[in-house]
Design a protein around this motif. Structure first.
Motif: not given
Length: 759
Positions: A283-289, A302-305
């Motif tokens: 948490g959070p699942s999106d590291r850009c958050h 986010l890149d492909r990975d």
């Protein structure tokens, strides 16, 4: 007769240790026991899976608890994590009940000093290292003071926090924190150094309206949950982990990792003897958050990975091409304005669709604003760097530097001011371009003519000035010969080179005395007549300062902002020309305190420059109202509690405290120490006065001891900001970036807690 009385007293410690050993069956450390400072050495739990002792870290050794996973250990707790790593010596449980690391040089580092003296200790199989008092109660434990990790059975109490580490190899305090908010029961993640406000949060449990405090707990099955109201309320954040038959044992932990993501891990000991580690929840699942994943003026994608990458918006370039996460800087000069300047006619606007940025506006256009009007509003404002258009309701906000917390995705369209050709006209045809060309040509001719006239006038002015200077020089020489004393009174102070001082003191031949920092020598200055002077040559300061600086630089390595470097004007170490900072340079005091500095030629080394003596006497103000700071010492009345009580490492938040005292003195027109000295038995401090004023909400003029007209809201905002700055706990104080935003009215200032009681 004395023997029968003495014998039972001598047996008491042995009886206590025996009782503890029977009660807990895990006590393996008694008073006087020690462990040599070698990586991997320590006291193990009965299973051997957890160890308390020394582990290797960047720059040396640290004391902590680790799970003995393979191929590498998993650190779950670190003692005094911001201390510089060291080597040598031993860790021991002293006979007076403390846990000390005595170094090879004989200096002690306190690992634990429980309120009750400890007579025994144990590394337990749940990962908790415990010190026991004589009555067999727990006097101190690692579970009670978590760093970045919770283990099964360990709680994060209301008001407590987890702080991420700098990196996988450095357990010093990092960039993020998980806060169990006492006031509203919400569990929230923030960048470290920010206030507990929604604008800085990037993940939360949504329990802010629960009405009572909650405890975060991890159970043996891997369920992370919140519990409160005497157990009548629970909220699960994760699910139970599935059993695996191939495991001989397993352990769960939850860690706030260096990238700002909270992860739940399962470590399983396989029947083959190896270890398997799985991430079961993040948490959070999106590291850009994660706010702060990318530096100022950059945005995250986010890149492909699903790994975060940091990019610069149009008109910006990376500060360091080798460190994309370090942020970007404007390449077009957007937002750099001088007095009376309006928008640059050579600027244009670039569009970024579907993005999200921190909305800290310097101007707001009402809902329903069109894209063209939003761009035009920014173009007409010299200080505007970008404009955010909310695609939901059409609200347009103008933004200044720095741009923060950018990421792809979200409900905004951002228009970024860039250099280059002028933007197309919002209306009209080609005739407008022809007219614009004629105007530019006429302007060029006019500028050339003005330039020639200015050059002729300047030459005449310089000639006149030189004649005037020669005349004044002759007058000054006559005055010097007639009256050297008068010259000394009227002439400005000047600096002397080392060679001049060496000549004046006859190569420092006649010492007059010795002080803490060096020796004072007798000398003679012969400028305008002979005058006897005393010259202090700094010795200890230079030697100790350079030695300490070298030690800190070696300790920094590739790590962090935790290492404190106190620069006295400049530092130079070996071939690395590290950092030069002039304390008299232009720039506001707040800007200086908020500005991080980088060490050149040391990869990724990041430090904070501290002044360490912020007070009114060290703040100069020139004719333009620009503040400049001087001197570095430390003065009673302006020092944070961690400075003089030894309550923790002295870091940048100590300067924030001093800045808060200066704000309060500015509002009250009274010195902090004057109030303490005149308070008598009440021990009423300036912070006490300010907090009472906030509670009573008096008229603004009553806060000022002058006739200056001020707005009540302005004064209250300044006092609120100052009260946050002088909080006793460093982590409760805002960063200087936050202070600037609050003083500018661009960030909400919550009502501050009361000042700490005087001690």
């Amino acid at each position: 007769m004395a023997k029968p009385l003495d014998l039972p007293l001598l047996l008491i410690p042995v009886m206590v240790v025996t009782l503890i050993s029977v009660s807990f069956a895990q006590t393996n450390v008694t008073s006087g026991a020690s462990v040599q400072a070698v990586a991997g050495a320590g006291w193990s739990s009965p299973s051997g899976h957890f160890v308390f002792g020394f582990y290797a870290t960047d720059g040396g050794l640290a004391v902590g608890v680790w799970l003995a996973t393979a191929p590498s250990i998993t650190v779950t707790w670190t003692a005094s994590r911001n201390d510089t790593p060291a080597t040598g010596g031993a860790l021991r449980l002293t006979y007076d009940g403390r846990l000390l690391w005595t170094g090879a040089n004989g200096q002690d580092r306190t690992v634990a000093a429980p309120p009750q003296p400890a007579v025994a200790a144990a590394m337990r199989d749940d990962g908790n290292f415990v010190l026991y008092a004589a009555n067999a109660t727990v006097a101190w434990s690692t579970f009670a003071a978590p760093t970045d990790t919770l283990l099964a059975g360990q709680d994060l109490a209301p008001g407590a926090q987890l702080f991420s580490s700098v990196s996988a190899t450095s357990r010093a305090t990092g960039k993020y924190r998980l806060t169990n908010q006492l006031n509203d029961g919400n569990l929230v993640m923030y960048p470290a150094g920010t206030m507990n406000v929604a604008a800085a949060a990037y993940w939360d449990t949504g329990t802010f309206q629960i009405g009572f405090p909650l405890t975060l707990r991890l159970d043996a099955s891997g369920v992370l949950y919140l519990v409160g109201n005497n157990g009548s309320y629970t909220k699960n954040l994760t699910k139970a982990s599935a059993a695996q038959a191939v495991e001989q044992a397993h352990y769960h932990r939850v860690t706030l990792d260096p990238d700002g993501v909270l992860r739940s891990y399962r470590h399983g000991l396989l029947s083959s003897g190896g270890w398997k580690t799985d991430v079961e929840w993040i948490g959070p699942s999106d590291r850009c958050h994660v706010k702060g994943a990318c530096g100022f003026n950059s945005y995250c994608v986010l890149d492909r990975d699903a790994q975060p990458s940091c990019l610069c918006p149009p008109g910006f370039d990376l500060i360091d091409a080798g460190d994309a996460a370090g942020g970007c800087t404007a390449s077009s000069g957007a937002g750099e304005c001088t007095a009376g300047q309006r928008a640059d006619p050579g600027s244009s606007m670039a569009t970024m669709q579907n993005v999200s940025w921190a909305d800290t506006p310097c101007g707001v256009l009402a809902a329903g604003t069109s894209a063209a009007d939003c761009q035009a509003a920014c173009m007409s404002d010299c200080f505007c760097v970008a404009a955010l258009l909310d695609t939901n309701d059409g609200t347009c906000t103008k933004q200044q530097l720095p741009l923060r917390y950018g990421r792809a995705g979200g409900g905004y369209t951002m228009f970024v001011k860039t250099g280059g050709a002028a933007s197309p006209a919002l209306g009209g045809g080609g005739g407008g371009n022809h007219h614009h060309h004629r105007l530019r040509r006429a302007s060029t001719v006019a500028l050339v003519c003005v330039g020639l006239l200015t050059f002729v006038a300047l030459c005449a002015l310089l000639a006149s000035a030189r004649l005037l200077w020669l005349n004044q020089r002759m007058v000054r020489r006559r005055v010097a010969l007639a009256d050297a004393e008068a010259l000394d009174e009227e002439a400005p102070l000047r600096s002397y080179s080392y060679e001049e001082l060496e000549h004046a003191t006859y190569s420092f031949r006649h010492p007059l005395g010795r002080g803490a920092l060096g020796t004072v020598f007798k000398g003679t200055l012969r400028r305008g007549g002979e005058r006897t002077v005393a010259v202090k040559r700094l010795e200890k300061l230079v030697e100790d300062g350079e030695r300490e600086f070298q030690r800190e630089v070696r300790a920094i390595g590739r790590t962090s902002h935790r290492n404190l470097v106190r620069l006295l004007g400049f530092c130079h170490v070996g071939a690395n020309r590290l950092l030069v900072y002039d304390y008299m340079s232009n720039g506001s005091l707040a800007d200086f305190l908020s500005r991080p500095k980088f060490l050149s030629k040391i990869p990724n080394a990041y430090i904070w420059v501290m002044h360490c003596d912020v007070k009114p006497q060290n703040i100069l103000m020139d004719a333009a109202g620009t503040t400049k700071i001087t001197s570095v010492r430390g003065t009673r009345g302006y020092l944070a509690s961690e400075w003089y009580r030894g309550a923790g490492p002295v870091m940048v938040k100590a300067d924030v405290y001093s800045y808060g005292v200066v704000l309060l003195e500015t509002v009250a027109c009274r010195r902090s120490m004057e109030m303490e000295e005149t308070a008598g038995e009440e021990e009423r401090t300036l912070a006490d006065w300010a907090y009472e004023w906030l509670l009573v909400k008096s008229e603004a003029k009553s806060a000022m001891s002058s006739d200056e007209t001020v707005e009540a809201a302005e004064v209250e905002r300044v006092v609120r900001v100052a009260m946050w700055c002088v909080q006793a706990e460093p982590q409760s104080r805002p960063s200087m970036d936050g202070v600037i935003l609050m003083l500018q009215g661009r960030l909400e200032v919550p009502f501050p807690p009361p000042p700490p009681a005087s001690s």
